[in-house]
Design a protein around this motif. Structure first.
Motif, PDB file in Angstrom:
ATOM      1  N   UNK A   1       0.829  -1.209   0.000  1.00 50.64           N
ATOM      2  CA  UNK A   1       0.000   0.000   0.000  1.00 50.64           C
ATOM      3  C   UNK A   1       0.864   1.258   0.000  1.00 50.64           C
ATOM      4  N   UNK A   2       1.956   1.229   0.758  1.00 52.95           N
ATOM      5  CA  UNK A   2       2.866   2.368   0.801  1.00 52.95           C
ATOM      6  C   UNK A   2       3.456   2.632  -0.577  1.00 52.95           C
ATOM      7  N   UNK A   3       3.873   1.573  -1.266  1.00 49.00           N
ATOM      8  CA  UNK A   3       4.462   1.733  -2.600  1.00 49.00           C
ATOM      9  C   UNK A   3       3.436   2.262  -3.598  1.00 49.00           C
ATOM     10  N   UNK A   4       2.234   1.702  -3.580  1.00 46.59           N
ATOM     11  CA  UNK A   4       1.194   2.150  -4.512  1.00 46.59           C
ATOM     12  C   UNK A   4       0.839   3.619  -4.264  1.00 46.59           C
ATOM     13  N   UNK A   5       0.775   4.020  -3.020  1.00 44.59           N
ATOM     14  CA  UNK A   5       0.511   5.426  -2.701  1.00 44.59           C
ATOM     15  C   UNK A   5       1.664   6.325  -3.150  1.00 44.59           C
ATOM     16  N   UNK A   6       2.882   5.839  -3.008  1.00 37.59           N
ATOM     17  CA  UNK A   6       4.053   6.601  -3.458  1.00 37.59           C
ATOM     18  C   UNK A   6       3.963   6.849  -4.961  1.00 37.59           C
ATOM     19  N   UNK A   7       3.640   5.810  -5.728  1.00 37.74           N
ATOM     20  CA  UNK A   7       3.507   5.974  -7.179  1.00 37.74           C
ATOM     21  C   UNK A   7       2.380   6.927  -7.522  1.00 37.74           C
ATOM     22  N   UNK A   8       1.276   6.848  -6.769  1.00 33.83           N
ATOM     23  CA  UNK A   8       0.163   7.760  -7.016  1.00 33.83           C
ATOM     24  C   UNK A   8       0.619   9.200  -6.849  1.00 33.83           C
ATOM     25  N   UNK A   9       1.316   9.474  -5.775  1.00 31.46           N
ATOM     26  CA  UNK A   9       1.810  10.827  -5.518  1.00 31.46           C
ATOM     27  C   UNK A   9       2.771  11.282  -6.614  1.00 31.46           C
ATOM     28  N   UNK A  10       3.660  10.402  -7.033  1.00 29.50           N
ATOM     29  CA  UNK A  10       4.595  10.747  -8.107  1.00 29.50           C
ATOM     30  C   UNK A  10       3.853  11.076  -9.398  1.00 29.50           C
ATOM     31  N   UNK A  11       2.819  10.305  -9.714  1.00 28.52           N
ATOM     32  CA  UNK A  11       2.062  10.541 -10.940  1.00 28.52           C
ATOM     33  C   UNK A  11       1.231  11.817 -10.867  1.00 28.52           C
ATOM     34  N   UNK A  12       0.710  12.133  -9.707  1.00 26.55           N
ATOM     35  CA  UNK A  12      -0.012  13.391  -9.563  1.00 26.55           C
ATOM     36  C   UNK A  12       0.890  14.563  -9.911  1.00 26.55           C
ATOM     37  N   UNK A  13       2.130  14.495  -9.468  1.00 22.40           N
ATOM     38  CA  UNK A  13       3.087  15.561  -9.782  1.00 22.40           C
ATOM     39  C   UNK A  13       3.555  15.487 -11.237  1.00 22.40           C
ATOM     40  N   UNK A  14       3.870  14.294 -11.712  1.00 20.74           N
ATOM     41  CA  UNK A  14       4.377  14.112 -13.072  1.00 20.74           C
ATOM     42  C   UNK A  14       3.394  14.640 -14.110  1.00 20.74           C
ATOM     43  N   UNK A  15       2.116  14.368 -13.903  1.00 22.80           N
ATOM     44  CA  UNK A  15       1.096  14.744 -14.875  1.00 22.80           C
ATOM     45  C   UNK A  15       0.306  15.988 -14.466  1.00 22.80           C
ATOM     46  N   UNK A  16       0.799  16.675 -13.431  1.00 15.63           N
ATOM     47  CA  UNK A  16       0.199  17.924 -12.967  1.00 15.63           C
ATOM     48  C   UNK A  16      -1.305  17.770 -12.693  1.00 15.63           C
ATOM     49  N   UNK A  17      -1.637  16.737 -11.908  1.00 11.43           N
ATOM     50  CA  UNK A  17      -3.034  16.426 -11.612  1.00 11.43           C
ATOM     51  C   UNK A  17      -3.413  16.708 -10.157  1.00 11.43           C
ATOM     52  N   UNK A  18      -2.515  17.235  -9.391  1.00 12.34           N
ATOM     53  CA  UNK A  18      -2.772  17.391  -7.969  1.00 12.34           C
ATOM     54  C   UNK A  18      -3.995  18.250  -7.686  1.00 12.34           C
ATOM     55  N   UNK A  19      -4.255  19.245  -8.507  1.00 11.77           N
ATOM     56  CA  UNK A  19      -5.387  20.145  -8.241  1.00 11.77           C
ATOM     57  C   UNK A  19      -6.740  19.522  -8.589  1.00 11.77           C
ATOM     58  N   UNK A  20      -6.751  18.395  -9.310  1.00 13.38           N
ATOM     59  CA  UNK A  20      -8.013  17.758  -9.654  1.00 13.38           C
ATOM     60  C   UNK A  20      -8.193  16.393  -8.971  1.00 13.38           C
ATOM     61  N   UNK A  21      -7.193  15.955  -8.240  1.00 19.48           N
ATOM     62  CA  UNK A  21      -7.229  14.626  -7.614  1.00 19.48           C
ATOM     63  C   UNK A  21      -8.011  14.661  -6.302  1.00 19.48           C
ATOM     64  N   UNK A  22      -8.617  13.530  -5.997  1.00 17.46           N
ATOM     65  CA  UNK A  22      -9.231  13.373  -4.677  1.00 17.46           C
ATOM     66  C   UNK A  22      -8.119  13.335  -3.644  1.00 17.46           C
ATOM     67  N   UNK A  23      -8.416  13.833  -2.451  1.00 11.81           N
ATOM     68  CA  UNK A  23      -7.372  13.823  -1.399  1.00 11.81           C
ATOM     69  C   UNK A  23      -6.936  12.428  -1.021  1.00 11.81           C
TER      70      UNK A  23
END
Length: 123
Positions: free
Chosen positions: A101-123
């Protein structure tokens, strides 16, 4: 994104629904991203045996591609998918749900930044 993309993704509000969608995905279009998505989703749900099976499918598909393209190497994006698959594979074999779960969450966070999706992502 907010008007078209996010409403389209609303139907995938939980991993089980996403897996059901993937199960109906057309066979000819099932490439490495398909198998990686299935593996990661199964891993998120704690279905480690199913995750390992999908990683085997990913590897088989990449091996088939390499056999058909003698002398060529996998593209960088395919190598990145394989790298992620190997991490999932190691964690699934270890049966470590918390680390998974920690790894999957880490990748999610990286992808939010990589694809500039942080402002549209659910918390």
């Amino acid at each position: 994104m907010r008007d078209i993309g996010l409403p389209m993704l609303d139907r995938f509000r939980n991993p089980e629904v996403f897996l059901e969608f993937l199960d109906h995905y057309p066979l000819p279009n099932r490439g490495s991203i398909y198998f990686l998505d299935k593996a990661a989703t199964h891993a998120r749900l704690g279905n480690f045996d199913a995750a390992l099976e999908e990683i085997g499918n990913l590897r088989e598909g990449q091996d088939d591609w390499l056999a058909r393209h003698d002398g060529e190497k996998l593209h960088d994006f395919e190598l990145e998918r394989l790298k992620h698959a190997l991490v999932i594979e190691d964690l699934a074999r270890a049966g470590d749900r918390e680390a998974m779960q920690t790894q999957l969450l880490r990748w999610r966070e990286e992808n939010l930044d990589r694809y500039n999706l942080r402002d549209v992502a659910d918390p």
